[in-house]
Design a protein around this motif. Structure first.
Motif, PDB file in Angstrom:
ATOM      1  N   CYS A   1       7.824   0.981   4.079  1.00  0.00           N
ATOM      2  CA  CYS A   1       7.345   1.834   2.898  1.00  0.00           C
ATOM      3  C   CYS A   1       7.282   3.190   3.586  1.00  0.00           C
ATOM      4  CB  CYS A   1       6.013   1.500   2.313  1.00  0.00           C
ATOM      5  SG  CYS A   1       4.589   1.758   3.763  1.00  0.00           S
TER       6      CYS A   1
ATOM      7  N   CYS B   1       4.944  -4.624   4.089  1.00  0.00           N
ATOM      8  CA  CYS B   1       6.600  -4.322   4.012  1.00  0.00           C
ATOM      9  C   CYS B   1       7.484  -4.366   5.559  1.00  0.00           C
ATOM     10  CB  CYS B   1       6.345  -2.742   3.535  1.00  0.00           C
ATOM     11  SG  CYS B   1       5.626  -1.620   4.772  1.00  0.00           S
TER      12      CYS B   1
ATOM     13  N   CYS C   1       0.887  -1.251  -0.005  1.00  0.00           N
ATOM     14  CA  CYS C   1      -0.008   0.097  -0.017  1.00  0.00           C
ATOM     15  C   CYS C   1       0.889   1.318   0.078  1.00  0.00           C
ATOM     16  CB  CYS C   1      -0.985   0.029   1.147  1.00  0.00           C
ATOM     17  SG  CYS C   1      -0.079   0.339   2.726  1.00  0.00           S
TER      18      CYS C   1
ATOM     19  N   CYS D   1      -1.134  -1.634   5.573  1.00  0.00           N
ATOM     20  CA  CYS D   1      -1.140  -3.043   5.406  1.00  0.00           C
ATOM     21  C   CYS D   1      -0.195  -4.124   6.049  1.00  0.00           C
ATOM     22  CB  CYS D   1      -1.223  -3.472   3.690  1.00  0.00           C
ATOM     23  SG  CYS D   1       0.407  -3.301   2.903  1.00  0.00           S
TER      24      CYS D   1
HETATM   25  S1  FES Z   1       2.178  -0.755   5.123  1.00  0.00           S
HETATM   26 FE1  FES Z   1       1.749  -1.388   3.126  1.00  0.00          FE
HETATM   27  S2  FES Z   1       3.327  -1.247   1.982  1.00  0.00           S
HETATM   28 FE2  FES Z   1       4.029  -0.523   3.828  1.00  0.00          FE
END
Ligand code: FES
Ligand code: FES
Lengths: 727, 152
Positions: free
Chosen positions: B58, B46, B38, B43
């Protein structure tokens, strides 16, 4: 640079190495087989090598459903293979000899069809090779074939104590000439050693260590990255472009105008995103989609559902008009559901390396279909399938998202690579994936039912107003099936019930957004409407909702057994104070499922909490029991998520949501306890992957009524709708 | 030039300091076990450890990583045999698997600080990480299994 992955996995089908199962012509009694040409059916499925290892072809694609293990398991069982000796090979081309029997031999992984579609052919292939091995061993030992037993990659002749490995047998001279004089004998279910047994999924270790490679992970030498600024409204293209700043961005290599967007190619993904952000584009702004907003769309669909115009009959028997006239009481209601997004956690991505002549390419992509991925490439490059080298990558979720005839993520990678003369990876951001997503269609449904003096349902009329999904996502298929759209309509057939006068019809409405199959397809909303409505009718009739279903399932012993079972399961847990329970009976395709949910409601916040779900499922013979549980649990959570949260809205042709902060899906601490019962029988296997979700939204709506005395007829049951219902 | 420690080894790079650590790990170093889902801290696909704490890679630029100690799924165990990884296989958790590196890294940070978390603690802690396939209940079981293995 890390070495590229999966450079070529096509060796198996093309090489004649070791001994492939090519049955000698004339040696087999073809008429005993389902296919007219047994050789076609069995060649290439499996290869036993002289070193006693076995390679089994996996013809579907893997998106988390577990078929990559389950399908080879079926063949290996009939072959009496030693599972530890089996390796699995992904089918990486559009070779229709291995096509899905459930989809007219298209290479297509959808509709929870892999196991039931391939079950017979895989068993026959395994059994045929096993019998060939026995026959050849018997000839070698000069004994009667009937006295040769098989098990775990080995043939044995007990009377003489002799034995050979499969590898030794296939290395014997003239093995490929081995002719079967009788058709292969399939096992009885008591003889299964792998089917229905707990066999760990082959893909799980790599998925527990970060080693599994998805399309978005692929890196090949000299690869560029591309991100695409896409027209915000469907049907528009670039009117004018100023790419000066984008081109001046560090590491940006080129800017390419695509049919509906502008791609920025760069040496790094970071630079591609930065370059994209610096683009200055004006769009044509002429699309008719600019006038569509989801609220108005749903209002128009509702009008169509309530209208008088006939739709296309999807399923009908008896005469609903006469039935309604005869009924002692009748009821009606309108149910609606919003657009919903797939939200697979891997956003769309594709890598293409187009050949110097522009007429061929190697491709790395995760889709649900070798056939349509190949077709996308041949259409885009104006070439033939033999020039396309596919690498079907494991997918970070499919759920219907990766099924289209024309796959624009792949198209863009091909167009970019052709322009750059280098491999290119196209990556969608989450925002791209949502804004340019293709959704479960919005739908409005009008239902009318009648009961007799005993409170038994005698007539049901179910009108579903929604666009045709197939017409949009696969126009070729639509030409074949028009006007029957299984994607838009599945579930509306209510086929597990005996209802004397019944009509489900499709009122085909105008399409106002991109739409695609979505887990459960039509059943994700038709079952919501039908099962919540039946709960209303049962209540009006003064009949217990479970008994109400039982009274129309007298000829469906497997279905009523599920109702009994789930009732028992839920009864073992006392209903907690302040909570309510609801029931629904749905399923998917030929799989039946009964479920009970327990919820509570926070009245001021308008939130619904699902505490417990009990579900009983009958999907015939289960190939992979533990994975079936995992799929059903996943389906249930999908159902909870979609019932409570999931909603795409559109304003003036543009999707309003951007990311997971305003397209909400279920989180771990919102998940209910789930108890699953799976019927054990040896009936024909049916669907699993989408069996769990369709019953959940209506069961929640019914539980909401049980708790509050109010009905919500609009999915999802968002806080504003909950508060409105309680006001 | 930015340097930091990654899975016990020193990394030096002259990449754009505004590059997100996630993209650098995946696209420059080829450590693709850490996933993009995301880019918005929504989410958890990562998830990595920075100075031992679970972080969304991210959301971290290379500039911020300078001098730090970073661990990814590739460095979680020597032989892919962290108790969580074994438990993930034992409980047959993954479906599509895409979220699972992040889930495991998130869970590892929990067990580092809490030897025997309750179900509720596990669920709340793991709620930073989305799983669209719906493996949440198995994740809870696997974390419990790993916790009991680690404390026995
Ligand atoms: S929290 Fe979704 S890619 Fe980093
Ligand atoms: S296993 Fe697919 S998203 Fe979690």
């Amino acid at each position: 640079m890390i070495a590229p992955v999966n450079v070529s996995r096509r060796v198996f089908l093309k090489s004649g190495a070791a001994v492939a199962v090519a049955l000698s012509a004339g040696g087999i009694r073809l008429e005993a087989y389902a296919s007219e040409n047994a050789q076609e059916v069995f060649a290439g499925w499996v290869e036993v090598k002289p070193d006693n290892s076995i390679l089994i072809l996996f013809p579907s694609t893997e998106m988390g459903q577990g078929s990559e293990t389950a399908l080879p398991q079926i063949l290996a069982d009939e072959l009496d293979a030693d599972w530890d000796q089996v390796s699995i090979q992904q089918l990486d081309e559009d070779d229709r000899r291995f096509g899905n029997p459930a989809f007219g031999k298209i290479l297509y992984t959808a509709g929870s069809s892999a196991v039931y579609g391939y079950f017979d052919v895989l068993r026959q292939a395994g059994a045929t090779l096993r019998d060939m091995i026995r026959t050849r061993a018997a000839a070698e030992w000069e004994v009667d074939t009937a006295t040769v037993a098989t098990g775990k990659n080995r043939v044995t002749h007990a009377p003489s104590g002799r034995s050979m490995t499969y590898g030794e047998v296939v290395a014997l001279p003239d093995f490929t000439e081995t002719a079967l004089l009788t058709p292969a004998t399939l096992k009885t279910h008591e003889q299964y050693t792998l089917i229905g047994k707990r066999v760990p999924r082959r893909d799980i270790p790599a998925k527990s260590t970060g080693k599994a490679q998805y399309a978005i992970d692929v890196r090949v030498p000299d690869m560029l990255y591309a991100t695409v600024l896409r027209s915000p409204v469907e049907g528009e293209s670039v009117a004018s472009l100023n790419d000066e700043k984008a081109r001046a961005t560090r590491d940006v290599v080129d800017v390419v105008t695509l049919p509906d967007g502008v791609a920025v190619m760069a040496k790094t993904l970071h630079a591609s995103f930065a370059g994209r952000a610096a683009l200055d584009v004006r769009w044509t702004e002429t699309s008719p989609f600019r006038k569509y907003s989801s609220t108005a769309t749903l209002a128009a669909y509702t009008k169509a559902a309530e209208g008088k115009a006939d739709g296309a009959a999807w399923s009908t028997h008896g005469d609903v008009k006469a039935g309604l006239a005869r009924a002692s009481r009748s009821f009606d209601a309108v149910y609606t559901s919003d657009y919903a997004y797939h939200a697979q956690i891997e956003p769309m991505a594709a890598v293409a390396s187009v050949d110097a002549d522009g007429k061929g390419a190697e491709i790395w992509v995760g889709t649900q279909t070798q056939s349509w991925t190949t077709r996308t490439a041949t259409e885009v490059l104006g070439t033939t399938p033999d020039r396309i080298r596919l690498n079907m990558m494991t997918m970070g979720g499919g759920f219907g998202r990766r099924t289209e005839l024309m796959q624009n993520y792949l198209r863009d990678a091909l167009l970019c690579s052709k322009k750059a003369n280098q491999p290119v990876k196209v990556v969608w951001s989450r925002e791209d994936d949502l804004k340019f997503g293709a959704f479960r269609p919005a739908a409005a449904q009008y239902l009318k039912a009648g009961i007799d003096d005993n409170g038994v349902l005698t007539v049901l009329h179910h009108r579903v107003a929604t666009p045709s999904v197939i017409e949009y996502f696969n126009p070729i298929r639509w030409q074949q099936v028009d006007p029957n759209d299984i994607i838009s309509m599945r579930g509306a057939e209510s086929k597990f019930y005996d209802i004397p006068d019944f009509l489900a019809e499709h009122i085909k409405t105008e399409r106002h957004a991109r739409i695609l199959p979505w887990r459960g397809i039509g059943a994700a909303y038709t079952s919501f409407a039908a099962e919540a409505f039946l709960d209303e009718v049962a209540t009006e009739a003064g009949v217990d909702p479970l008994d109400f279903r039982r009274s129309i399932m007298e000829n469906n012993a497997r279905g009523t057994a599920l109702i009994d079972r789930v009732e028992e399961m839920a009864a073992s847990v006392p209903l907690a104070e302040g909570r309510g329970r609801g029931f629904a009976f749905a399923g998917y395709g030929d799989t039946q499922a009964a479920g009970i949910v327990e919820i509570s409601v926070n009245e001021s916040a308008g939130t619904i909490r699902v505490h417990h779900v009990w579900i009983a499922v009958d999907a015939g013979q289960i190939v992979s029991p533990d994975n079936a549980l995992n799929q059903i649990e996943g389906g249930v959570l999908w159902g909870v998520s979609s019932a409570l949260f999931e909603r795409v809205t559109i304003t003036d042709g543009q999707v309003d949501q951007q990311n997971f902060f305003n397209y909400t899906i279920l989180r771990n601490n919102q998940s209910p306890a789930i108890d699953v019962y799976v019927a054990e029988n040896n009936e024909k296997p049916t669907q699993i992957g989408e069996a769990g979700n369709p019953l959940v939204p209506p069961a929640i709506a019914n539980a909401f009524f049980a708790l509050t005395g109010r009905r919500i007829r609009h999915q999802p049951l968002t806080p504003d709708r909950v508060r409105e219902a309680l006001a | 030039m930015i340097s930091f420690t990654l899975n016990g080894k020193k990394v030096e790079t002259d990449a754009d300091p505004d590059t997100m650590l996630l993209i650098f790990l995946r696209e420059e170093l080829g450590l693709t076990g850490t996933k993009y889902g995301c880019g918005a801290a929504m989410c958890g696909a990562c998830m990595i450890h920075m100075q031992g704490a679970p972080m969304f890679s991210c959301q971290i630029t290379l500039a911020r990583v300078a001098g730090m100690n970073i661990k990814t799924i590739e460095g979680l165990s020597e032989n892919d045999d962290h108790p969580l990884q074994k438990a993930w296989i034992e409980e047959q958790v993954p479906q599509c698997g895409y979220c699972q590196s992040g889930q495991i890294m998130r869970a590892a940070a929990l067990l580092d600080s809490n030897e025997s978390p309750s179900e509720e603690e596990i669920r709340n802690w793991m709620s930073s990480n989305l799983c669209r396939c719906g493996t949440y209940n198995r994740i809870v079981k696997a974390v419990q299994r790993a916790a009991s293995e680690m404390s026995s």
